[in-house]
Write an enzyme that holds these catalytic residues in place. Structure first.
Site, PDB file in Angstrom:
ATOM      1  N   HIS A 193      28.064 -32.583  22.543  1.00  0.00           N
ATOM      2  CA  HIS A 193      28.228 -33.863  23.252  1.00  0.00           C
ATOM      3  C   HIS A 193      28.636 -33.629  24.712  1.00  0.00           C
ATOM      4  CE1 HIS A 193      28.190 -36.091  19.383  1.00  0.00           C
ATOM      5  NE2 HIS A 193      28.876 -35.047  18.942  1.00  0.00           N
ATOM      6  N   SER A 323      18.132 -25.913  50.219  1.00  0.00           N
ATOM      7  CA  SER A 323      18.259 -27.149  50.979  1.00  0.00           C
ATOM      8  C   SER A 323      17.851 -26.929  52.422  1.00  0.00           C
ATOM      9  CB  SER A 323      19.705 -27.663  50.921  1.00  0.00           C
ATOM     10  OG  SER A 323      19.876 -28.768  51.771  1.00  0.00           O
ATOM     11  N   LYS A 329      23.071 -23.437  50.203  1.00  0.00           N
ATOM     12  CA  LYS A 329      22.886 -24.091  48.911  1.00  0.00           C
ATOM     13  C   LYS A 329      21.685 -23.478  48.188  1.00  0.00           C
ATOM     14  CE  LYS A 329      23.009 -28.764  46.946  1.00  0.00           C
ATOM     15  NZ  LYS A 329      21.890 -28.762  46.022  1.00  0.00           N
ATOM     16  N   GLU A 336      13.630 -26.764  37.456  1.00  0.00           N
ATOM     17  CA  GLU A 336      13.007 -28.034  37.830  1.00  0.00           C
ATOM     18  C   GLU A 336      11.493 -27.973  37.682  1.00  0.00           C
ATOM     19  OE1 GLU A 336      14.571 -28.439  41.741  1.00  0.00           O
ATOM     20  OE2 GLU A 336      16.608 -28.874  41.022  1.00  0.00           O
TER      21      GLU A 336
END
Length: 467
Positions: A193, A323, A329, A336
């Site tokens: 969960h 980025s 970053k 993805e």
């Protein structure tokens, strides 16, 4: 000069340089829709059917020896040389694929006639020239678009699965297994969960992925049993009209020999011509694979989140800047990309499901969109699995410092000691640690149950027994 398949508007101006005939030209005029074209893999599968049919028709005494020879030489030439631009038709055409069948027939006939003319020009001029190869009368003899198109669909799906998809899946599984072996002595926080749960060996996470992928592979292989059954011999409506007895069985046997795959003629050609059950089940198996890959990609993305404000337990490879505005970053780009491929496969499967369920009476008329979506899914999954294996899994490492901190703060770890401590004592330790923001060992010491060293030793012993 060859004609670009990506610009149908040129064809009317330059049709004289094409090898196709009038039916292909009409399709270019009336189906100038989108930029999707049938891949050369599908065309080659179709050509192999024409070659096998020519042989069987000749064996049955329906096709002359010289026409059989010319057709087969033309098919061989199409398989060796690049004739991609001679197959320019849009996927978005008649639902039976008739235009593509005729495109193949016309190109094969054109090349076959050139071969015959070249051969005959070297012979005695007094000899009478033989009849020309006709796209319908000879190349399409004993066939229909309604049995050849679905047969080509099955052949190309079987070939791409064997030669590409399953190889890529095996490569991914190997890289996952290598990582599993590398992490056999590591523990990490388990979560259910999305909440802290029992600790798990890091290698067990990968063993779960491997088991799921193995089930997906089995589903794909099981679905191929129906894919190997071809509609050839059913001709227009499944009754085999205008084809000799056992034509489908004989053609399928030649194709099985050529590709070393267990192709057979479908026992019920009516079902093979009117339905797309095999494609539906195969697409569902691809969806199962995509579902597993989607879960893996999202697990990697979550466990690699951070580096300061996320889980930060897995260190994903920093392949490229993440980025254009935030310096330093790094994003989970492989996760993805794989996720987007999986979503596309889910969408393709829905299209296949709708198309397979909407055939009417004696013919399914959604076959071009079915094979377009199946081939796209195979290609995307093949490439994405290779990319994710090589550019993400292979370079994965663990953030041991973060995992150690998380393990120390994980209150659910007390569960492994509950049989020894008793449920009530374990609950007391958890409440003490949670209320005072301390570790479990410190809580046990505060309660006078164990020293920190004794508690840590007890916990380590139980965890080691789980390895």
């Amino acid at each position: 000069m060859s004609i670009s398949a990506s610009n149908p508007s040129q064809h009317n101006k330059a049709s004289q340089s094409a090898l196709w005939g009038k039916q292909t030209q009409l399709s270019l005029k009336y189906f100038d829709i989108g930029s999707h074209r049938f891949s050369i893999d599908f065309i080659h599968a179709y050509i192999s059917i024409k070659r096998a049919c020519a042989q069987v028709n000749n064996n049955e005494g329906l096709l002359s020896e010289d026409n059989r020879n010319a057709i087969q030489l033309a098919c061989d030439k199409l398989g060796i040389e690049d004739y991609t631009k001679q197959f320019p038709l849009s996927v978005w055409q008649t639902g039976s694929g008739t235009q593509t069948n005729m495109n193949v027939n016309e190109v094969v006939a054109s090349i076959a006639n050139t071969i015959k003319e070249t051969s005959e020009s070297t012979q005695d001029n007094s000899q009478q020239l033989s009849e020309k190869v006709h796209p319908n009368d000879h190349v399409n003899l004993s066939q229909s678009s309604n049995d050849t198109f679905p047969s080509a669909m099955h052949i190309v799906v079987a070939l791409l699965t064997r030669d590409k998809l399953l190889n890529s899946l095996s490569h991914l599984s190997k890289i996952l297994d290598d990582k599993q072996q590398e992490l056999t002595k590591e523990f990490t926080v388990g979560r259910t969960h999305l909440m802290d749960a029992l600790p798990v060996p890091a290698s067990s996470i990968f063993s779960g992925y491997l088991a799921q992928l193995s089930l997906a592979k089995s589903a794909i292989e099981d679905s191929l049993v129906a894919v190997y059954q071809l509609a050839i011999g059913g001709t227009a409506v499944g009754g085999g009209d205008n084809a000799p007895p056992q034509f489908g069985e004989k053609v399928a046997a030649l194709l099985a020999e050529q590709y070393q795959l267990p192709f057979v003629a479908n026992d019920n050609a009516y079902a093979a011509v009117s339905g797309e059950d095999a494609s539906l089940r195969y697409s569902s198996a691809l969806k199962q694979l995509a579902s597993v890959l989607f879960k893996i990609a999202n697990d990697f993305r979550l466990l690699g989140s951070g580096p300061r404000c996320g889980f930060n337990e897995w260190l994903l490879p920093a392949n490229e800047p993440g980025s254009s505005i935030m310096p330093g970053k790094v994003n989970p780009t492989q996760c993805e990309a794989l996720s987007m491929v999986c979503l596309q496969v889910f969408g393709n499967d829905l299209t296949v499901s709708l198309a397979a369920s909407n055939g009417q009476l004696q013919l399914n008329t959604y076959r071009p969109v079915i094979i377009h979506n199946l081939m796209e899914s195979i290609e995307l999954l093949t490439d994405a699995m290779h990319s994710f294996a090589d550019n993400c899994i292979a370079g994965l490492s663990l953030n041991h410092a973060q995992i150690k901190t998380n393990m120390q703060q994980n209150l659910s770890i007390i569960t492994v000691l509950a049989p020894t401590l008793g449920y009530d004592v374990a609950t007391q330790i958890v409440h003490e640690a949670n209320n005072n923001n301390t570790s479990l060992a410190q809580a046990a010491q505060t309660l006078g149950l164990y020293s920190c060293e004794e508690f840590d030793a007890l916990l380590t012993t139980h965890l080691n027994n789980k390895r």
